[in-house]
Design an enzyme around this catalytic site. Sequence first.
Site, PDB file in Angstrom:
ATOM      1  N   ARG A  46      63.028  44.727  32.924  1.00  0.00           N
ATOM      2  CA  ARG A  46      61.681  44.453  32.401  1.00  0.00           C
ATOM      3  C   ARG A  46      61.694  43.118  31.646  1.00  0.00           C
ATOM      4  O   ARG A  46      60.762  42.338  31.703  1.00  0.00           O
ATOM      5  CB  ARG A  46      61.210  45.594  31.486  1.00  0.00           C
ATOM      6  N   TYR A  98      35.090  36.229  37.286  1.00  0.00           N
ATOM      7  CA  TYR A  98      35.372  37.406  38.116  1.00  0.00           C
ATOM      8  C   TYR A  98      34.881  38.642  37.340  1.00  0.00           C
ATOM      9  O   TYR A  98      35.085  38.721  36.116  1.00  0.00           O
ATOM     10  CB  TYR A  98      36.877  37.465  38.398  1.00  0.00           C
ATOM     11  N   ASP A 170      41.138  29.934  33.949  1.00  0.00           N
ATOM     12  CA  ASP A 170      41.536  30.689  35.133  1.00  0.00           C
ATOM     13  C   ASP A 170      41.459  29.718  36.318  1.00  0.00           C
ATOM     14  O   ASP A 170      40.374  29.302  36.721  1.00  0.00           O
ATOM     15  CB  ASP A 170      40.597  31.890  35.325  1.00  0.00           C
ATOM     16  N   LYS A 195      45.927  35.624  45.144  1.00  0.00           N
ATOM     17  CA  LYS A 195      45.041  34.786  45.951  1.00  0.00           C
ATOM     18  C   LYS A 195      45.828  33.634  46.588  1.00  0.00           C
ATOM     19  O   LYS A 195      46.768  33.879  47.324  1.00  0.00           O
ATOM     20  CB  LYS A 195      43.871  34.328  45.079  1.00  0.00           C
TER      21      LYS A 195
HETATM   22  O1  P1T Z   1      43.081  41.197  41.276  1.00  0.00           O
HETATM   23  P1  P1T Z   1      43.984  40.552  40.263  1.00  0.00           P
HETATM   24  O2  P1T Z   1      45.225  39.981  40.800  1.00  0.00           O
HETATM   25  O3  P1T Z   1      44.210  41.448  39.067  1.00  0.00           O
HETATM   26  O4  P1T Z   1      43.186  39.258  39.711  1.00  0.00           O
HETATM   27  C1  P1T Z   1      41.985  39.311  39.015  1.00  0.00           C
HETATM   28  C2  P1T Z   1      41.238  38.025  39.167  1.00  0.00           C
HETATM   29  C3  P1T Z   1      41.338  37.055  38.192  1.00  0.00           C
HETATM   30  N1  P1T Z   1      40.704  35.873  38.275  1.00  0.00           N
HETATM   31  C4  P1T Z   1      39.935  35.582  39.351  1.00  0.00           C
HETATM   32  C5  P1T Z   1      39.240  34.260  39.409  1.00  0.00           C
HETATM   33  C6  P1T Z   1      39.807  36.490  40.391  1.00  0.00           C
HETATM   34  O5  P1T Z   1      39.051  36.154  41.435  1.00  0.00           O
HETATM   35  C7  P1T Z   1      40.462  37.754  40.299  1.00  0.00           C
HETATM   36  C8  P1T Z   1      40.354  38.784  41.384  1.00  0.00           C
HETATM   37  N2  P1T Z   1      39.289  38.579  42.267  1.00  0.00           N
HETATM   38  C9  P1T Z   1      38.984  39.362  43.332  1.00  0.00           C
HETATM   39  C10 P1T Z   1      39.662  40.459  43.673  1.00  0.00           C
HETATM   40  C11 P1T Z   1      37.828  38.901  44.132  1.00  0.00           C
HETATM   41  O6  P1T Z   1      37.630  39.364  45.272  1.00  0.00           O
HETATM   42  O7  P1T Z   1      37.081  38.065  43.620  1.00  0.00           O
END
Ligand code: P1T
Length: 377
Positions: A46, A98, A170, A195
């Site tokens: 961890r 988001y 972000d 992403k």
């Molecule tokens: O899904 P995750 O890895 O926890 O990430 C969250 C997140 C954070 N910041 C942005 C700009 C994001 O687009 C996302 C996740 N977004 C999607 C799942 C979507 O379809 O927009």
Amino acid sequence: MGFSTIAIHAGNEPDIATGAVSVPIYQTSTYAQDGLGKHKGFEYARTQNPTRLALEKNISALENARFGFAFASGMSAIDAALKLVKAGDHVILGDNTYGGTFRLFSRILSNYGVEFDLADTSNIADLEQAFRPNTKMLFVETPTNPVMTVTDLAAVSELAHARGAKVVCDNTFMSPYFQKPINLGVDIVVHSTTKYLNGHSDSVGGFVALNDEEDAEWIRFVQNGVGAILSPFDSFLVLRGTKTLAVRMESHDRNGRVVANFLAEHPKVQKVYYPGLTSHPQHELAKKQQSGFGGMVSFETGSLENAKKVLESVKLCTLGESLGGVESLISHPATMTHASVPKETRDKLGITDGLVRISVGIEDVEDIIEDLDHALS
Ligand code: P1T
């Protein structure tokens, strides 16, 4: 060194034990110690893992940050960055993020005595009004998900720093290939590695990159103390993904521009949101701050019925949440990614029932256009 050289080599030293060119997946929970207090820098998985460490070196180098930490998801990375504020502090959150980020603030963080307000961070005068004596953090997404509003990172960093607040950006939509927030004055960069960084829609992960040593020590403490770490296998996948980030982002950008232009001229499309179009309100700023526009395009179809028809008629584009993978994904923000944002706020931002979002993949662009043309007609 150029971006791709860093992407391919940072953190990717041949394995000390075997010479393996690809960083191995160190699938272990613990490490043998030579004696009490005598170990090779790895005590418990961890706390430290060599595969994760390689990825942390890699992405922090790409973001031009001194420190980087990999998390189990984008949301856990954002949550870790938010642990830099305490009860009684005030945070300004960009009014379009988001949906999960908004939900983290409105439904979770608010239970722990952290106050927050929404502001249009693309409007400096509006943003200035939102600062309070106890504002400790400004959290922005640029371009925003899904209406692609661009915030001037250098200007908001100057504004926030003059008022004693840190800036978190972000950078998921642009990736470090097209935008380097730290070079523009931002303090902390967060990512959903799910992403573009991973890029193949086969891993969920997150990242925090920053320069300040004291804050980095706290994020390290939180990463270990809370334990929302990225697994060795996911670290391996993302490390493999970033090697091709430059070529993938170039393709996403090339295809994104073609799709945005096609949609802008289509009679059934009322509005297109893409910073690469000269009609975008912050096109000049995007040109200055980003080195590309990427593959995220949203468009207004006019009604839920129209949106539904498009979303259910596409064949090549896959209807689903997420973005940034090699395959084109299409989604309906109002009922999917931004369902947790109140309807009134969604409507004000342009996240209408008729809004459709495409994550333009790197397929042959004629095929994507044909698919969209067919679905729209
Ligand atoms: O899904 P995750 O890895 O926890 O990430 C969250 C997140 C954070 N910041 C942005 C700009 C994001 O687009 C996302 C996740 N977004 C999607 C799942 C979507 O379809 O927009």
